[in-house]
Design a protein around this motif. Sequence first.
Motif, PDB file in Angstrom:
ATOM      1  N   GLU A   2       0.851  -1.186   0.000  1.00 41.30           N
ATOM      2  CA  GLU A   2       0.000   0.000   0.000  1.00 41.30           C
ATOM      3  C   GLU A   2       0.886   1.235   0.000  1.00 41.30           C
ATOM      4  O   GLU A   2       1.874   1.319   0.740  1.00 41.30           O
ATOM      5  CB  GLU A   2      -0.874   0.007   1.244  1.00 41.30           C
ATOM      6  CG  GLU A   2      -1.793   1.200   1.301  1.00 41.30           C
ATOM      7  CD  GLU A   2      -2.672   1.181   2.537  1.00 41.30           C
ATOM      8  OE1 GLU A   2      -2.978   2.271   3.039  1.00 41.30           O
ATOM      9  OE2 GLU A   2      -3.035   0.088   2.989  1.00 41.30           O
ATOM     10  N   LYS A   3       0.531   2.194  -0.842  1.00 41.91           N
ATOM     11  CA  LYS A   3       1.295   3.430  -0.938  1.00 41.91           C
ATOM     12  C   LYS A   3       0.567   4.532  -0.195  1.00 41.91           C
ATOM     13  O   LYS A   3      -0.651   4.643  -0.274  1.00 41.91           O
ATOM     14  CB  LYS A   3       1.481   3.845  -2.395  1.00 41.91           C
ATOM     15  CG  LYS A   3       2.345   2.912  -3.188  1.00 41.91           C
ATOM     16  CD  LYS A   3       2.515   3.425  -4.606  1.00 41.91           C
ATOM     17  CE  LYS A   3       3.422   2.505  -5.392  1.00 41.91           C
ATOM     18  NZ  LYS A   3       3.674   3.022  -6.745  1.00 41.91           N
ATOM     19  N   SER A   5       0.861   8.759   0.195  1.00 43.68           N
ATOM     20  CA  SER A   5       1.504   9.927  -0.414  1.00 43.68           C
ATOM     21  C   SER A   5       1.139  11.182   0.352  1.00 43.68           C
ATOM     22  O   SER A   5       0.075  11.268   0.977  1.00 43.68           O
ATOM     23  CB  SER A   5       1.076  10.083  -1.875  1.00 43.68           C
ATOM     24  OG  SER A   5       1.510   8.978  -2.626  1.00 43.68           O
ATOM     25  N   ARG A  90       9.975   1.564   0.282  1.00 40.15           N
ATOM     26  CA  ARG A  90      10.262   2.368  -0.917  1.00 40.15           C
ATOM     27  C   ARG A  90       9.797   3.791  -0.658  1.00 40.15           C
ATOM     28  O   ARG A  90       8.634   4.001  -0.316  1.00 40.15           O
ATOM     29  CB  ARG A  90       9.532   1.824  -2.140  1.00 40.15           C
ATOM     30  CG  ARG A  90       9.903   0.417  -2.524  1.00 40.15           C
ATOM     31  CD  ARG A  90       9.073  -0.091  -3.697  1.00 40.15           C
ATOM     32  NE  ARG A  90       9.250   0.727  -4.877  1.00 40.15           N
ATOM     33  CZ  ARG A  90      10.236   0.566  -5.771  1.00 40.15           C
ATOM     34  NH1 ARG A  90      11.116  -0.389  -5.602  1.00 40.15           N
ATOM     35  NH2 ARG A  90      10.314   1.354  -6.831  1.00 40.15           N
ATOM     36  N   GLU A  92       9.641   7.496  -2.555  1.00 40.88           N
ATOM     37  CA  GLU A  92       9.789   8.186  -3.835  1.00 40.88           C
ATOM     38  C   GLU A  92       9.403   9.648  -3.661  1.00 40.88           C
ATOM     39  O   GLU A  92       8.472   9.967  -2.915  1.00 40.88           O
ATOM     40  CB  GLU A  92       8.879   7.550  -4.886  1.00 40.88           C
ATOM     41  CG  GLU A  92       9.215   6.101  -5.174  1.00 40.88           C
ATOM     42  CD  GLU A  92       8.278   5.481  -6.190  1.00 40.88           C
ATOM     43  OE1 GLU A  92       8.344   5.893  -7.366  1.00 40.88           O
ATOM     44  OE2 GLU A  92       7.498   4.602  -5.793  1.00 40.88           O
ATOM     45  N   THR A 103       6.043   9.656  -1.565  1.00 45.36           N
ATOM     46  CA  THR A 103       5.266   8.424  -1.423  1.00 45.36           C
ATOM     47  C   THR A 103       6.111   7.397  -0.687  1.00 45.36           C
ATOM     48  O   THR A 103       7.310   7.247  -0.959  1.00 45.36           O
ATOM     49  CB  THR A 103       4.867   7.877  -2.805  1.00 45.36           C
ATOM     50  OG1 THR A 103       4.114   8.873  -3.491  1.00 45.36           O
ATOM     51  CG2 THR A 103       4.042   6.612  -2.685  1.00 45.36           C
ATOM     52  N   ILE A 104       5.485   6.701   0.232  1.00 49.29           N
ATOM     53  CA  ILE A 104       6.157   5.615   0.949  1.00 49.29           C
ATOM     54  C   ILE A 104       5.297   4.359   0.806  1.00 49.29           C
ATOM     55  O   ILE A 104       4.068   4.421   0.879  1.00 49.29           O
ATOM     56  CB  ILE A 104       6.393   5.975   2.434  1.00 49.29           C
ATOM     57  CG1 ILE A 104       7.245   4.920   3.154  1.00 49.29           C
ATOM     58  CG2 ILE A 104       5.094   6.217   3.159  1.00 49.29           C
ATOM     59  CD1 ILE A 104       7.746   5.367   4.512  1.00 49.29           C
ATOM     60  N   ALA A 105       5.965   3.243   0.548  1.00 47.98           N
ATOM     61  CA  ALA A 105       5.302   1.940   0.463  1.00 47.98           C
ATOM     62  C   ALA A 105       6.162   0.942   1.227  1.00 47.98           C
ATOM     63  O   ALA A 105       7.390   0.985   1.138  1.00 47.98           O
ATOM     64  CB  ALA A 105       5.147   1.508  -0.987  1.00 47.98           C
ATOM     65  N   GLU A 106       5.523   0.081   1.979  1.00 51.30           N
ATOM     66  CA  GLU A 106       6.265  -0.863   2.819  1.00 51.30           C
ATOM     67  C   GLU A 106       5.495  -2.160   2.942  1.00 51.30           C
ATOM     68  O   GLU A 106       4.265  -2.166   2.990  1.00 51.30           O
ATOM     69  CB  GLU A 106       6.473  -0.254   4.212  1.00 51.30           C
ATOM     70  CG  GLU A 106       7.154  -1.178   5.195  1.00 51.30           C
ATOM     71  CD  GLU A 106       7.351  -0.543   6.571  1.00 51.30           C
ATOM     72  OE1 GLU A 106       7.731  -1.297   7.483  1.00 51.30           O
ATOM     73  OE2 GLU A 106       7.126   0.663   6.736  1.00 51.30           O
ATOM     74  N   GLN A 122      -1.078  -4.416   6.421  1.00 48.33           N
ATOM     75  CA  GLN A 122      -0.998  -3.143   5.708  1.00 48.33           C
ATOM     76  C   GLN A 122      -1.703  -2.026   6.480  1.00 48.33           C
ATOM     77  O   GLN A 122      -1.269  -0.874   6.433  1.00 48.33           O
ATOM     78  CB  GLN A 122      -1.567  -3.283   4.298  1.00 48.33           C
ATOM     79  CG  GLN A 122      -0.641  -4.017   3.354  1.00 48.33           C
ATOM     80  CD  GLN A 122       0.668  -3.278   3.152  1.00 48.33           C
ATOM     81  OE1 GLN A 122       0.703  -2.152   2.694  1.00 48.33           O
ATOM     82  NE2 GLN A 122       1.774  -3.927   3.509  1.00 48.33           N
ATOM     83  N   ASN A 129       3.193   4.550   8.841  1.00 49.68           N
ATOM     84  CA  ASN A 129       3.823   5.292   7.752  1.00 49.68           C
ATOM     85  C   ASN A 129       3.157   6.637   7.476  1.00 49.68           C
ATOM     86  O   ASN A 129       3.801   7.533   6.933  1.00 49.68           O
ATOM     87  CB  ASN A 129       3.900   4.439   6.490  1.00 49.68           C
ATOM     88  CG  ASN A 129       5.071   3.492   6.554  1.00 49.68           C
ATOM     89  OD1 ASN A 129       5.988   3.674   7.355  1.00 49.68           O
ATOM     90  ND2 ASN A 129       5.060   2.486   5.718  1.00 49.68           N
TER      91      ASN A 129
END
Length: 150
Positions: A2-3, A5, A90, A92, A103-106, A122, A129
Amino acid sequence: MEKISRDCSASPQDVFEVLADGWLYASWVVGAARIRAVDAAWPLTGSRIHHSIGPWPLLLDDETVVRQYDPPRLVVLQAKGWPVGEAEVRIEATARPGGCTVTIAEDVIAGPGKFIPKPLRQLMIGWRNTETLRRLVLMAEGRAVAARPT
């Protein structure tokens, strides 16, 4: 993964200046309690931050490793927190007029955390996050303001 932003009034470069200072890691990563050491090569691929996680006095010592570094666009981290496990993170930064979107995704990639059903996992990661991203953006924006000529 899941992202999450968040828009930022700072540039991608400002965001990556925060990411490049390994000693700031515990200031923006929720759950990181302290930094014990930062490799001289940080944040180049393969370099490490040695950190402790959790509430004092129940701290666990572990590390985060840079898996991919493409400033000021992308960093991929492997965050270790055993005995819970390891996660890929991640981050970005995408330029937009007036700043950027971060944006962060983990997600968990190893360890007992993998056994938590993905929707629940998630949800928990997303809560953490959201605050992590808020802290990172505030630090980048503050740095950008401080760097402006008066």
